[in-house]
Design a protein around this motif. Structure first.
Motif, mmCIF file in Angstrom:
data_model
loop_
_atom_site.group_PDB
_atom_site.id
_atom_site.type_symbol
_atom_site.label_atom_id
_atom_site.label_comp_id
_atom_site.label_asym_id
_atom_site.label_seq_id
_atom_site.Cartn_x
_atom_site.Cartn_y
_atom_site.Cartn_z
ATOM 1 N N ILE A 284 -38.300 -4.375 -28.754
ATOM 2 C CA ILE A 284 -36.862 -4.152 -28.916
ATOM 3 C C ILE A 284 -36.183 -3.740 -27.607
ATOM 4 N N PRO A 285 -36.636 -2.692 -26.884
ATOM 5 C CA PRO A 285 -35.958 -2.361 -25.618
ATOM 6 C C PRO A 285 -36.121 -3.435 -24.543
ATOM 7 N N VAL A 286 -37.299 -4.084 -24.507
ATOM 8 C CA VAL A 286 -37.502 -5.138 -23.510
ATOM 9 C C VAL A 286 -36.588 -6.322 -23.797
ATOM 10 N N TYR A 287 -36.440 -6.674 -25.069
ATOM 11 C CA TYR A 287 -35.584 -7.799 -25.466
ATOM 12 C C TYR A 287 -34.129 -7.544 -25.086
ATOM 13 N N GLN A 288 -33.678 -6.313 -25.282
ATOM 14 C CA GLN A 288 -32.281 -5.984 -24.991
ATOM 15 C C GLN A 288 -31.983 -5.914 -23.499
ATOM 16 N N SER A 289 -33.009 -5.720 -22.681
ATOM 17 C CA SER A 289 -32.789 -5.561 -21.239
ATOM 18 C C SER A 289 -33.051 -6.843 -20.442
ATOM 19 N N THR A 290 -33.491 -7.917 -21.097
ATOM 20 C CA THR A 290 -33.772 -9.159 -20.389
ATOM 21 C C THR A 290 -32.662 -10.177 -20.626
ATOM 22 N N LYS A 291 -32.619 -11.180 -19.747
ATOM 23 C CA LYS A 291 -31.596 -12.223 -19.835
ATOM 24 C C LYS A 291 -32.233 -13.586 -19.573
ATOM 25 N N GLY A 292 -31.495 -14.626 -19.952
ATOM 26 C CA GLY A 292 -31.918 -15.988 -19.642
ATOM 27 C C GLY A 292 -33.178 -16.404 -20.382
ATOM 28 N N LYS A 293 -34.003 -17.187 -19.678
ATOM 29 C CA LYS A 293 -35.237 -17.687 -20.291
ATOM 30 C C LYS A 293 -36.222 -16.570 -20.600
ATOM 31 N N ALA A 294 -36.089 -15.439 -19.907
ATOM 32 C CA ALA A 294 -36.996 -14.317 -20.153
ATOM 33 C C ALA A 294 -36.856 -13.779 -21.577
ATOM 34 N N VAL A 295 -35.651 -13.899 -22.161
ATOM 35 C CA VAL A 295 -35.441 -13.446 -23.538
ATOM 36 C C VAL A 295 -36.340 -14.226 -24.493
ATOM 37 N N VAL A 296 -36.366 -15.558 -24.318
ATOM 38 C CA VAL A 296 -37.195 -16.412 -25.164
ATOM 39 C C VAL A 296 -38.668 -16.114 -24.923
ATOM 40 N N ALA A 297 -39.044 -15.959 -23.653
ATOM 41 C CA ALA A 297 -40.443 -15.700 -23.312
ATOM 42 C C ALA A 297 -40.929 -14.382 -23.918
#
Length: 345
Positions: A284-297
């Motif tokens: 949850i915190p990692v998902y909210q702090s990432t952007k772009g393709k990193a969100v999907v990864a």
């Protein structure tokens, strides 16, 4: 012509100097996402959202469209990992089918083991929906398939945990528990849990379903095509429901971890739920702090890690006994172990 500064060429703009004549100015390089294509331009012009400035900042270039594809190194790594885990799950399912008459497979409820293995396999397969160019169908299938197959897996784990409790209670006097165990009432947990998740998913699709979106700001020279969750509230409700099921399974399995169950499966179920919860709490915190393709990864990695935790913690110890310790895979060994554990308990 009265000037005290050389003309500002393309890529620069005129900055007037305070308390000096208008003919005196300085030249400043255009900021990011801005250009100037004329001499002595008063201000820089922003590039459209679908374009980005060249290094000289004198004209805009079209952004390339990108997404987490199977040609991308990160996409290849995730796809190969998912494929390897899928093959491992199929191998474990084959071992259980081949040794279906063995003591350890029978003792841990063959039907629930098969359902759990198939649901884990589907969990690995659903990660492929996240890789490749998004479209309307894949965006919807990503989240709905993820929600349903993980619900199936967690409800099966919960059913296996309840089976451990009932199996222990059957050994004590009392007709009620024996009837519950023989009737297989624990199997009703699976359709009930899946039905609730199906209703939540239906509400999600009815209110605000996932759709194709573009991220034009995360990367300088790229427009990232990805799936928007639609209703973020519905997405977190689905996650909360999965988390509640996992927490419930963990709590029940933890409370009965010392019961004299066959091959001590409750301990494996406890550890698998601990791994599952750890992965998604970190997500949850990692998902909210990432952007772009990193969100999907990040989402794909969480799916693979939690599914691998279920597979490894629950089934690898049993495969070890079946393949490498056949002396422990006998009815006599099980009876002796249950007798010893029951007396000590």
């Amino acid at each position: 012509q009265s000037v005290c500064t050389q003309s500002c060429g393309p890529g620069f703009w005129k900055v007037l100097q305070k308390d000096r004549p208008v003919c005196c100015f300085s030249c400043a390089f255009c900021p990011e996402q801005h250009i100037s294509n004329q001499t002595d331009q008063q201000e820089c012009i922003p590039c459209p959202s679908q374009e980005y400035p060249n290094p000289e900042r004198n004209h805009c270039l079209p952004k390339a469209v990108t997404f987490l594809s199977f040609e991308d190194p990160l996409g290849i790594a995730l796809a190969c990992t998912a494929l390897c885990f899928s093959i491992s799950t199929i191998a474990v399912l084959g071992i259980f089918l081949k040794h279906r008459e063995s003591a350890i497979v029978k003792a841990n409820n063959r039907t629930l083991s098969y359902i759990l293995l198939i649901s884990i396999l589907l969990c690995f397969f659903c990660s492929f929906f996240f890789i490749g160019r998004p479209n309307i169908v894949s965006c919807i299938l990503q989240q709905i398939t993820f929600a349903l197959v993980f619900t199936l897996a967690l409800s099966t784990v919960l059913a296996k945990t309840i089976t451990v409790i009932l199996a222990f209670k059957v050994m004590k006097p009392g007709r009620t528990m024996r009837r519950l165990f023989v009737s297989g009432v624990y199997n009703t947990v699976i359709p009930i849990c899946v039905l609730i998740q199906l209703i939540l998913s239906g509400v999600w699709l009815g209110i605000s379903p996932p759709y194709i979106d573009s991220d034009e700001h995360s990367e300088h020279a790229h427009v990232i095509i990805l799936c928007n969750k639609g209703s973020v509230t519905a997405f977190y409700c689905v996650l909360a429901y999965l988390g509640t099921m996992a927490l419930g399974s963990f709590t029940v399995a933890f409370l009965v971890r010392n019961l004299p169950d066959t091959f001590n499966e409750a301990k494996f179920l406890t550890f698998s739920m601990l791994v599952f919860l750890s992965v998604w709490v970190i997500f949850i915190p990692v998902y909210q702090s990432t952007k772009g393709k990193a969100v999907v990864a990040v989402e794909v990695f969480s799916i693979l890690a939690s599914s691998a935790g279920l597979l490894g913690c629950i089934f690898f110890p049993k495969c070890y006994i079946i393949l490498l310790r056949p002396d422990k895979n006998s009815l006599r060994f099980i009876k002796n172990k249950i007798h010893r554990n029951y007396k000590s308990f």
